[in-house]
Design a protein around this motif. Structure first.
Motif, mmCIF file in Angstrom:
data_model
loop_
_atom_site.group_PDB
_atom_site.id
_atom_site.type_symbol
_atom_site.label_atom_id
_atom_site.label_comp_id
_atom_site.label_asym_id
_atom_site.label_seq_id
_atom_site.Cartn_x
_atom_site.Cartn_y
_atom_site.Cartn_z
ATOM 1 N N VAL A 170 0.703 -1.253 0.078
ATOM 2 C CA VAL A 170 -0.019 0.009 -0.068
ATOM 3 C C VAL A 170 1.001 1.113 0.055
ATOM 4 O O VAL A 170 1.918 1.350 0.723
ATOM 5 C CB VAL A 170 -0.978 0.095 1.239
ATOM 6 N N ALA A 171 0.638 2.278 -0.627
ATOM 7 C CA ALA A 171 1.174 3.378 -0.892
ATOM 8 C C ALA A 171 2.685 3.459 -1.364
ATOM 9 O O ALA A 171 3.419 4.091 -0.846
ATOM 10 C CB ALA A 171 1.070 4.250 0.308
ATOM 11 N N SER A 172 3.085 2.551 -2.202
ATOM 12 C CA SER A 172 4.131 2.159 -2.726
ATOM 13 C C SER A 172 4.213 2.632 -4.246
ATOM 14 O O SER A 172 4.287 1.445 -4.925
ATOM 15 C CB SER A 172 4.696 0.718 -2.490
ATOM 16 N N GLY A 173 4.457 3.659 -4.530
ATOM 17 C CA GLY A 173 4.368 4.079 -6.212
ATOM 18 C C GLY A 173 5.441 3.632 -6.757
ATOM 19 O O GLY A 173 5.361 3.312 -8.030
ATOM 20 N N ASN A 174 6.762 3.296 -6.074
ATOM 21 C CA ASN A 174 7.803 2.769 -6.978
ATOM 22 C C ASN A 174 7.620 1.390 -7.334
ATOM 23 O O ASN A 174 8.247 0.982 -8.301
ATOM 24 C CB ASN A 174 8.851 2.717 -6.065
ATOM 25 N N GLU A 175 6.542 0.538 -6.971
ATOM 26 C CA GLU A 175 6.550 -0.931 -7.222
ATOM 27 C C GLU A 175 5.456 -0.874 -8.479
ATOM 28 O O GLU A 175 5.688 -1.917 -9.116
ATOM 29 C CB GLU A 175 5.835 -1.663 -5.877
ATOM 30 N N LYS A 176 4.671 -0.042 -8.743
ATOM 31 C CA LYS A 176 3.801 0.005 -9.793
ATOM 32 C C LYS A 176 3.901 1.209 -10.612
ATOM 33 O O LYS A 176 3.118 1.647 -11.241
ATOM 34 C CB LYS A 176 2.411 -0.151 -9.309
ATOM 35 N N GLY A 177 5.230 1.713 -10.644
ATOM 36 C CA GLY A 177 5.642 2.986 -11.312
ATOM 37 C C GLY A 177 5.541 2.983 -12.678
ATOM 38 O O GLY A 177 5.003 3.993 -13.398
ATOM 39 N N ARG A 178 5.688 1.756 -13.269
ATOM 40 C CA ARG A 178 5.524 1.909 -14.792
ATOM 41 C C ARG A 178 4.074 1.925 -15.533
ATOM 42 O O ARG A 178 4.067 2.443 -16.410
ATOM 43 C CB ARG A 178 6.213 0.390 -15.276
ATOM 44 N N VAL A 179 3.362 1.199 -14.804
ATOM 45 C CA VAL A 179 1.854 1.271 -15.253
ATOM 46 C C VAL A 179 1.032 2.743 -15.076
ATOM 47 O O VAL A 179 0.346 3.176 -15.455
ATOM 48 C CB VAL A 179 1.090 0.128 -14.604
ATOM 49 N N GLU A 180 1.542 3.276 -13.789
ATOM 50 C CA GLU A 180 1.063 4.532 -13.354
ATOM 51 C C GLU A 180 1.579 5.572 -14.488
ATOM 52 O O GLU A 180 0.735 6.678 -14.884
ATOM 53 C CB GLU A 180 1.516 4.877 -12.045
ATOM 54 N N ASP A 181 2.885 5.507 -14.547
ATOM 55 C CA ASP A 181 3.441 6.448 -15.776
ATOM 56 C C ASP A 181 2.596 6.277 -17.214
ATOM 57 O O ASP A 181 2.482 7.088 -18.001
ATOM 58 C CB ASP A 181 4.721 6.235 -16.014
ATOM 59 N N LEU A 182 2.259 4.952 -17.347
ATOM 60 C CA LEU A 182 1.491 4.586 -18.817
ATOM 61 C C LEU A 182 0.279 5.274 -18.528
ATOM 62 O O LEU A 182 -0.035 5.758 -19.911
ATOM 63 C CB LEU A 182 1.326 3.088 -18.894
ATOM 64 N N ILE A 183 -0.610 5.466 -17.409
ATOM 65 C CA ILE A 183 -1.793 6.114 -17.388
ATOM 66 C C ILE A 183 -1.663 7.450 -17.664
ATOM 67 O O ILE A 183 -2.405 8.121 -18.560
ATOM 68 C CB ILE A 183 -2.362 5.722 -16.018
#
Length: 577
Positions: free
Chosen positions: A224-237
């Motif tokens: 939870v609240a760990s943006g570095n773990e899912k940064g690639r897909v968030e950058d894609l959005i």
């Protein structure tokens, strides 16, 4: 404030040329006190210094800071009401400015994260994005995004819901687009994937795990609240919002899908990525695609399937909309299959009708053919009356069938309702032929008739024997011939017969041997004497009489070979084995 050049000139005249402050003041035309401040400061100010102003809030600042430490979400209005009672006479604007400044200081410091690196084919990151009501019809547009963490190859699909069936359907499309599956998929605790979580304890959705197991993919729920773990897909959005979405107009949902496919294939997947400094598709084709796991050759059923009972208005409800079915199926239980574009209705695995799926709310969709014949009924006729006339009007064999049912113990109402439904599903001629077959076999009852129809017109009759699965190892593809076990049964019973015959002969020989041993023991005890000799002779005679009176039949009574023949013994052992 003096200009920086004049300040520098004052300092030069005073410290380098040893001029007095009064002469500098007269030469430059500046007040002597101004020259004195520059000399005493001995530095050049580029911006004017701000003088701290006293505020009505100063006496209460420590109390406000203490309140913020207890509850950082306290509002300025609530604090103003408390300060009024303590004598605060200032306004709310200065109070709100102070709260903004203090809350900014109280924010937790930024954490340091390790940059995650992934190998080819290891991880794909998945998430949803929402783009609101684009077409003004009350339906939000959602965006399913999957990106391969190594090559940054993307697959994006726009949907009109985030239901579980849409979720796995988009997965299926993405895996087919990539031509394989990664070893892990990472999720941001989506409700479609994670049903419950408490700290590090995670419970995945059972239906979702069934799909992941179908393709042998391991799911991973990010912290939870760990943006570095899912940064690639968030950058894609974010990339989709800025590069594709902004500045475009769409006529409808299909136009949105078409425009995005062109953008994905001609821009997004052939760009040079700013991190890898390589073209996305070329990196995917050369390094990552060969490392992906192969797809399961058996397609996964992503349709939503449920059963409904047809109501009296011959409509069924799905979500908030109502869809029509033939009115003759009223009261029957039907099966519904729903995909992203179509809603199909089945009765006992036979397709009855279909509707285009609508994402609008509270709509009714009626096909005119489904109400044909309903208005032709007489206004005063009951349901049972028209059903009986309709069934008898199909033909003489059907009238004979109904008469046999009427004379029996079966429910005539149930039989007529089911007969009408079967005619709707299979057609009049097929039901009449099946009825004739049943009457020819002496069988009545709509359940038996329906079973006959299902056997004769099964929708997957041609696919009941699918092709065998092909393995990479050719040894596993061998089909061994079937073995007739009756041969083993014959050998077993033949061995049992030989064993029984041998046991009988062995028992007779054991009796003779026992008698001979008894005579020899008696002779040894009595010793040599005429009497003993006569006894011995008598014993010999008795033994001879015993041997003569019980001769051994080498062939046995039934012609079976006995155990005393060595040659036959060997054959007997082979048979018994």
């Amino acid at each position: 404030m003096l200009e920086p050049e004049i300040q520098a000139q004052i300092l030069t005249l005073y410290y380098s040329d040893k001029r007095s402050m009064e002469s500098i003041s007269r030469e430059l035309g500046i007040n002597r006190k101004t020259v004195m401040r520059v000399v005493q400061r001995r530095s050049v100010l580029l911006v004017p210094s701000k003088r701290e102003r006293r505020s009505h809030l100063d006496p209460f600042k420590e109390m406000i800071r203490a309140q913020l430490r207890k509850d950082s979400r306290v509002t300025g209005t609530a604090l103003l009401n408390n300060l009024r009672g303590l004598g605060y006479t200032g306004g709310i604007t200065v109070l709100r400015d102070f709260l903004v400044l203090e809350r900014g200081r109280m924010e937790r410091p930024r954490e340091a994260f390790l940059r995650l690196e992934f190998g080819p084919g290891e991880v794909a990151q998945v998430d949803w994005g929402e783009f609101g009501d684009v077409f003004g019809d009350g339906i939000k547009v959602h965006c399913f995004a999957m990106v391969l963490a190594y090559s940054r190859m993307i697959y994006v699909e726009f949907t009109r819901s985030e239901k579980f069936e849409e979720f796995i359907r988009c997965h299926e499309h993405a895996f087919n687009f990539f031509g394989g599956v990664p070893r892990e998929c990472w999720y941001d605790n989506l409700t479609s994937a994670v049903s419950d979580r408490m700290g590090g304890l995670i419970r995945f959705n059972a239906r979702f795990m069934a799909y992941m197991g179908h393709h042998s993919v391991r799911p991973h729920a990010c912290n939870v609240a760990s943006g570095n773990e899912k940064g690639r897909v968030e950058d894609l959005i974010k990339y989709i919002r800025m590069n594709f979405w902004s500045g475009r107009t769409f006529t409808d949902f299909d136009d949105l899908t078409k425009q995005f496919i062109v953008w994905r294939d001609q821009i997004a997947n052939i760009r040079e990525h700013r991190t890898t400094r390589r073209v996305v598709k070329l990196l995917f084709d050369s390094d990552e695609k060969p490392k992906l796991l192969s797809l399961n050759p058996v397609p996964y059923d992503t349709d939503e399937i449920f059963s409904r009972n047809v109501t009296s208005d011959f409509h069924l409800q799905y979500e908030t909309n109502r869809y029509s079915v033939p009115w003759t199926l009223v009261g029957m239980t039907i099966t519904v299959r729903v995909n992203s574009r179509e809603l199909k209705i089945y009765y006992n695995e036979k397709l009855i009708c279909s509707h285009a799926r609508s994402y609008l709310k509270n709509k009714v969709f009626t096909t005119e053919a489904h109400r044909t014949g309903l208005l032709e009924r007489k206004p005063g006729a009951t349901r049972e009356t028209w059903q009986l006339g309709y069934v008898k009007g199909l033909g003489p064999r059907m009238a004979e069938y109904v008469e046999l049912v009427r004379r029996g113990p079966r429910s005539l109402k149930y039989e007529l309702s089911r007969l009408v439904a079967l005619v709707t599903v299979y057609g009049e001629q097929i039901v009449l032929d099946a009825c004739s077959e049943c009457l020819g076999s002496g069988v009545v009852g709509v359940d038996n008739l329906e079973l006959f129809l299902k056997r004769s017109h099964h929708p997957s009759k041609a696919n009941l024997m699918p092709e065998l699965i092909k393995f990479n190892n050719e040894k596993l593809n061998r089909v061994h011939p079937a073995v007739d076990l009756r041969k083993y049964d014959a050998l077993y019973f033949e061995g049992e017969n030989h064993t029984s015959a041998s046991k009988e002969v062995t028992d007779g020989n054991n009796e003779q041997a026992a008698a001979s041993r008894a005579l020899r023991v008696e002779a040894e005890i009595l010793g040599p004497s005429p009497d003993r000799r006569s006894c011995k002779d008598e014993g010999s005679g008795a033994r001879s009489d015993l041997e003569v009176s019980n001769p051994v039949d080498r062939e046995g009574e039934g012609g079976a070979t006995l155990i005393n023949d060595p040659k036959q013994d060997q054959n007997s052992e082979i048979s018994q084995s």
